[in-house]
Motif scaffolding. Structure first.
Motif, PDB file in Angstrom:
ATOM      1  N   LYS A 117      15.607 -28.215 -85.022  1.00  0.00           N
ATOM      2  CA  LYS A 117      16.563 -27.557 -84.122  1.00  0.00           C
ATOM      3  C   LYS A 117      16.971 -28.465 -82.953  1.00  0.00           C
ATOM      4  O   LYS A 117      18.116 -28.434 -82.535  1.00  0.00           O
ATOM      5  CB  LYS A 117      16.046 -26.208 -83.643  1.00  0.00           C
ATOM      6  N   SER A 176      14.749 -26.061 -74.320  1.00  0.00           N
ATOM      7  CA  SER A 176      13.845 -25.176 -73.567  1.00  0.00           C
ATOM      8  C   SER A 176      12.382 -25.509 -73.842  1.00  0.00           C
ATOM      9  O   SER A 176      11.524 -25.305 -72.978  1.00  0.00           O
ATOM     10  CB  SER A 176      14.127 -23.705 -73.889  1.00  0.00           C
ATOM     11  N   ARG A 228       6.736 -27.640 -72.324  1.00  0.00           N
ATOM     12  CA  ARG A 228       5.894 -28.831 -72.426  1.00  0.00           C
ATOM     13  C   ARG A 228       5.585 -29.391 -71.027  1.00  0.00           C
ATOM     14  O   ARG A 228       4.474 -29.854 -70.759  1.00  0.00           O
ATOM     15  CB  ARG A 228       6.590 -29.901 -73.279  1.00  0.00           C
ATOM     16  N   SER A 258       2.489 -24.463 -76.027  1.00  0.00           N
ATOM     17  CA  SER A 258       2.403 -23.202 -76.761  1.00  0.00           C
ATOM     18  C   SER A 258       1.444 -22.235 -76.074  1.00  0.00           C
ATOM     19  O   SER A 258       1.667 -21.022 -76.069  1.00  0.00           O
ATOM     20  CB  SER A 258       1.977 -23.529 -78.201  1.00  0.00           C
ATOM     21  N   ALA A 270       3.104 -21.001 -72.847  1.00  0.00           N
ATOM     22  CA  ALA A 270       4.274 -20.188 -73.204  1.00  0.00           C
ATOM     23  C   ALA A 270       3.893 -18.757 -73.572  1.00  0.00           C
ATOM     24  O   ALA A 270       4.749 -17.884 -73.628  1.00  0.00           O
ATOM     25  CB  ALA A 270       5.024 -20.831 -74.370  1.00  0.00           C
ATOM     26  N   ARG A 326       6.878 -17.391 -68.556  1.00  0.00           N
ATOM     27  CA  ARG A 326       8.187 -17.209 -69.197  1.00  0.00           C
ATOM     28  C   ARG A 326       9.193 -16.640 -68.193  1.00  0.00           C
ATOM     29  O   ARG A 326      10.326 -17.083 -68.120  1.00  0.00           O
ATOM     30  CB  ARG A 326       8.088 -16.292 -70.414  1.00  0.00           C
ATOM     31  N   ARG A 330      12.757 -20.919 -78.920  1.00  0.00           N
ATOM     32  CA  ARG A 330      12.165 -19.862 -79.747  1.00  0.00           C
ATOM     33  C   ARG A 330      12.825 -18.506 -79.478  1.00  0.00           C
ATOM     34  O   ARG A 330      12.876 -17.656 -80.349  1.00  0.00           O
ATOM     35  CB  ARG A 330      10.663 -19.713 -79.430  1.00  0.00           C
ATOM     36  N   ASP A 331      13.269 -18.335 -78.230  1.00  0.00           N
ATOM     37  CA  ASP A 331      13.789 -17.022 -77.815  1.00  0.00           C
ATOM     38  C   ASP A 331      15.161 -17.138 -77.169  1.00  0.00           C
ATOM     39  O   ASP A 331      15.534 -16.318 -76.341  1.00  0.00           O
ATOM     40  CB  ASP A 331      12.813 -16.374 -76.817  1.00  0.00           C
ATOM     41  N   MET A 332      15.907 -18.192 -77.527  1.00  0.00           N
ATOM     42  CA  MET A 332      17.221 -18.389 -76.902  1.00  0.00           C
ATOM     43  C   MET A 332      18.168 -17.243 -77.276  1.00  0.00           C
ATOM     44  O   MET A 332      18.880 -16.708 -76.441  1.00  0.00           O
ATOM     45  CB  MET A 332      17.833 -19.741 -77.339  1.00  0.00           C
ATOM     46  N   ARG A 371       0.223 -23.247 -84.567  1.00  0.00           N
ATOM     47  CA  ARG A 371       1.227 -23.025 -83.510  1.00  0.00           C
ATOM     48  C   ARG A 371       2.191 -21.916 -83.937  1.00  0.00           C
ATOM     49  O   ARG A 371       2.560 -21.058 -83.134  1.00  0.00           O
ATOM     50  CB  ARG A 371       1.963 -24.342 -83.230  1.00  0.00           C
ATOM     51  N   ASP A 392       2.826 -18.635 -81.808  1.00  0.00           N
ATOM     52  CA  ASP A 392       4.175 -18.341 -81.319  1.00  0.00           C
ATOM     53  C   ASP A 392       4.710 -17.028 -81.892  1.00  0.00           C
ATOM     54  O   ASP A 392       5.491 -16.329 -81.247  1.00  0.00           O
ATOM     55  CB  ASP A 392       5.144 -19.480 -81.672  1.00  0.00           C
ATOM     56  N   ARG A 408       2.421 -13.659 -80.387  1.00  0.00           N
ATOM     57  CA  ARG A 408       2.271 -13.313 -78.963  1.00  0.00           C
ATOM     58  C   ARG A 408       3.125 -12.077 -78.649  1.00  0.00           C
ATOM     59  O   ARG A 408       4.143 -11.815 -79.297  1.00  0.00           O
ATOM     60  CB  ARG A 408       2.668 -14.507 -78.077  1.00  0.00           C
TER      61      ARG A 408
HETATM   62  O1  C5P Z   1      10.235 -26.741 -79.288  1.00  0.00           O
HETATM   63  P1  C5P Z   1       8.965 -27.389 -78.835  1.00  0.00           P
HETATM   64  O2  C5P Z   1       8.045 -27.786 -79.945  1.00  0.00           O
HETATM   65  O3  C5P Z   1       9.209 -28.517 -77.876  1.00  0.00           O
HETATM   66  O4  C5P Z   1       8.213 -26.244 -77.986  1.00  0.00           O
HETATM   67  C1  C5P Z   1       6.881 -26.395 -77.569  1.00  0.00           C
HETATM   68  C2  C5P Z   1       6.253 -25.016 -77.416  1.00  0.00           C
HETATM   69  O5  C5P Z   1       6.899 -24.327 -76.341  1.00  0.00           O
HETATM   70  C3  C5P Z   1       6.403 -24.105 -78.619  1.00  0.00           C
HETATM   71  O6  C5P Z   1       5.311 -24.208 -79.523  1.00  0.00           O
HETATM   72  C4  C5P Z   1       6.465 -22.715 -78.019  1.00  0.00           C
HETATM   73  O7  C5P Z   1       5.188 -22.166 -77.871  1.00  0.00           O
HETATM   74  C5  C5P Z   1       7.010 -22.946 -76.636  1.00  0.00           C
HETATM   75  N1  C5P Z   1       8.395 -22.514 -76.507  1.00  0.00           N
HETATM   76  C6  C5P Z   1       8.636 -21.176 -76.274  1.00  0.00           C
HETATM   77  N2  C5P Z   1       9.911 -20.734 -76.069  1.00  0.00           N
HETATM   78  C7  C5P Z   1      10.940 -21.575 -76.117  1.00  0.00           C
HETATM   79  C8  C5P Z   1      10.723 -22.956 -76.389  1.00  0.00           C
HETATM   80  C9  C5P Z   1       9.428 -23.391 -76.589  1.00  0.00           C
HETATM   81  O8  C5P Z   1       7.718 -20.374 -76.256  1.00  0.00           O
HETATM   82  N3  C5P Z   1      12.173 -21.123 -75.896  1.00  0.00           N
END
Ligand code: C5P
Length: 225
Positions: A15, A33, A38, A94, A97, A103, A124-126, A174, A178, A181
């Motif tokens: 993505k 995001s 991170r 993670s 998050a 959040r 993940r939640d856009m 992960r 994710d 939760r």
């Molecule tokens: O996308 P990426 O691997 O960089 O995201 C790292 C962690 O951040 C994900 O495993 C997830 O737990 C969290 N995350 C999230 N919501 C988002 C983006 C990332 O919970 N919008």
């Protein structure tokens, strides 16, 4: 309302790559995001803040000085581009998050990226929480093995150490964290277009997303052409 395209999906689904290519194609802003989570994870590890110290985590998240410049990421003026890409940082992300207050602290920050001429946001939640009114919502996925293989190649290219078997296990773990939760779990929005990319090239995925964007936001095609 500015045009908004959301790309959600599990880690390693591609993505981030698709979001950047799409933003370039149409000249849009791009929000990674995951990088924000991170950064909070890294800041928490460095300051030895445990997950149970919710107030301190929120303080860290709200007080971080973050800059994205020419593909690099800065935390309090230090270049942390590589530091936030390690598997350890991904796992720390993670975990933080999953804390609802973290959040919430990042919500408005993310929404501020929705500016003219438009935004591509990946995470993940856009499409479900941050930009529920986005005109185009994509949910991109691929099998855990394929995602681990892609991540392995990325890490090797960057000269970082990696074990494929460990990556598969970590990706599954992960995904599980994710998806299970209670707040903003990894789920496609009901109105998202599902794209299973295991056997598709980046160019093929991009083409499908581009035609969807052109249909919903014809004005963007003219700007990007
Ligand atoms: O996308 P990426 O691997 O960089 O995201 C790292 C962690 O951040 C994900 O495993 C997830 O737990 C969290 N995350 C999230 N919501 C988002 C983006 C990332 O919970 N919008």
């Amino acid at each position: 309302m500015v045009p908004i395209i959301t790309i959600d999906g599990p880690s390693g689904s591609g993505k981030g790559t698709i979001a950047r290519l799409l933003a370039d194609r149409f000249g849009l802003h791009c929000l990674d995001s995951g990088a924000l989570y991170r950064l909070v994870g890294l800041a928490a590890e460095r300051a030895s803040v445990p997950l149970s110290s919710v107030d301190r985590l929120v303080e860290l998240a709200a007080g971080m000085e973050v800059a994205f410049r020419e593909g690099a990421v800065f935390l309090d003026q230090e270049d942390v581009t590589l530091a936030i890409r390690t598997e350890q940082a991904g796992n720390a992300a993670s975990r933080v998050a999953a804390v609802p207050e973290v959040r919430a602290a990042l919500l408005q920050w993310q929404r501020n990226y929705a500016r003219e001429p438009g935004l591509v946001a990946d995470g993940r939640d856009m499409g479900t929480v941050v930009f529920p009114t986005a005109g185009v919502k994509i949910y991109l996925t691929a099998s855990p093995e394929e995602r681990a293989r892609r991540r392995y190649n990325q890490l090797k290219e960057k000269g970082l150490d990696a074990s494929l078997a460990r990556l598969v296990a970590e990706i599954r773990e992960r995904d599980e964290r994710d998806s299970s939760r209670s707040v903003a779990p990894l789920l496609p929005a009901p109105d998202a277009q599902l794209l299973e990319s295991t056997s598709l090239s980046i160019a093929e995925v991009l083409e499908r997303v581009v035609s969807n964007v052109q249909r919903v936001y014809p004005v963007l095609v003219k700007q990007g052409a």
